[in-house]
Design an enzyme around this catalytic site. Structure first.
Site, PDB file in Angstrom:
ATOM      1  N   ASP A  60     -24.030 -12.825  10.555  1.00 56.16           N
ATOM      2  CA  ASP A  60     -23.256 -12.747  11.549  1.00 56.16           C
ATOM      3  C   ASP A  60     -23.739 -13.913  12.758  1.00 56.16           C
ATOM      4  OD1 ASP A  60     -20.902 -12.221   9.902  1.00 56.16           O
ATOM      5  OD2 ASP A  60     -21.474 -10.101  10.271  1.00 56.16           O
ATOM      6  N   TYR A 124     -32.804  -7.407   3.812  1.00 52.29           N
ATOM      7  CA  TYR A 124     -32.770  -7.130   5.342  1.00 52.29           C
ATOM      8  C   TYR A 124     -33.360  -6.426   6.127  1.00 52.29           C
ATOM      9  CZ  TYR A 124     -28.221  -9.548   4.674  1.00 52.29           C
ATOM     10  OH  TYR A 124     -27.441 -10.373   4.435  1.00 52.29           O
TER      11      TYR A 124
END
Length: 294
Positions: A60, A124
């Site tokens: 994002d 991540y």
């Protein structure tokens, strides 16, 4: 005779601060996605085929990547041979030089290879710092790259206990944000790794010695929309005592995104996609000069 199309798997990194995410968006928007710039760079190589850059892992606005990946088909004109991988890397970086985007590696892959579907795991890392009175105290070297937390202490044991609840296969519906394609994605995911450990910072080593940096690592084949940021926010809330370990269990068992406090989601700028992994079978036949990337 015209050359056939060559499919490449490219790995790339970017600082996400100035982009509206990694995916390509309509060209008339004021802020573009990383994908817009990747396709622009490929277009400047003047391929004769219609092409698109198919990105493996969506991030994002404000989220960064040390390693994302994509595949793209390139057909050169006339009798020109396919571009060697290292030439493709250099050429794309030349056209991306004004952007905070860099190609790190390229592989020639089979024509049916798909960067998103063939990925076996994604990793991540979420970075946060403690000991700051105000977010504005964050060093400029870490600004927009780390979540500044005012609290000086965290209950690390409670955070690790809460994190262990998330390991394994679960319905993570509570930890995904609503999206237009929410009903299309299976909320059952397997979290293979979740690890909390002290982080390393250049600025901390040389100047900001009172600031403590931490890293949360998450590894899974795939994640739901904002799942990592929601899990991070919940774990930090546990560390602050605003959420108990038993309440974390209740959130997981609720299987309802509406049960998650929206103000608890960790901000985007502390999140990094650090690895997209493929099987040796997929990459074993790729032609690549490894010395270029050591």
């Amino acid at each position: 005779m015209r050359n056939s199309v060559t499919r490449y798997l490219i790995f790339f990194q970017y600082t996400g601060t100035k982009y509206c995410g990694v995916m390509k968006i309509p060209a008339d928007r004021a802020v573009q996605g990383v994908g817009n710039h990747l396709e622009s760079a490929v277009g400047k190589l003047k391929p004769v085929n219609k092409f698109s850059v198919v990105i493996s892992s969506r991030t994002d606005s404000g989220v960064h990547a040390l390693c994302n990946s994509a595949h793209v088909d390139i057909q050169r004109s006339g009798d020109k041979p396919p571009l060697p991988e290292h030439v493709l890397v250099d050429a794309l970086n030349f056209h991306l030089k004004e952007e905070a985007i860099r190609i790190t590696r390229a592989y020639r892959v089979h024509s049916d290879f798909h960067a998103r579907h063939r990925a076996v795991s994604r990793t991540y890392v979420y970075r946060f710092a403690m000991g700051l009175r105000y977010a504005t105290e964050m060093t400029v070297m870490e600004n927009d790259l780390c979540w500044a937390i005012q609290n000086k202490t965290l209950d690390i044991n409670a955070m690790q206990e809460a994190a262990s609840l998330l390991l394994g296969t679960h319905d993570f519906s509570t930890f995904r944000a609503s999206s237009a394609d929410m009903h299309l994605k299976n909320p059952v995911k397997t979290l293979d790794q979740i690890q909390l450990e002290p982080g390393v910072s250049f600025s901390q080593r040389h100047f900001y010695r009172d600031v403590r940096f931490w890293e949360l690592t998450f590894k899974s084949r795939s994640f739901l929309y904002k799942q990592v940021r929601r899990m991070t926010g919940a774990l930090v809330a546990v560390g602050h005592g605003r959420l108990s370990v038993s309440q974390m269990q209740e959130l997981l068992e609720a299987r309802d995104s509406r049960a998650f406090p929206t103000t608890m989601t960790a901000p985007a700028h502390g999140l990094f996609l650090t690895r997209v992994q493929y099987s040796d079978t997929d990459l074993g036949t790729c032609v690549l000069d490894e010395q270029l990337f050591k």
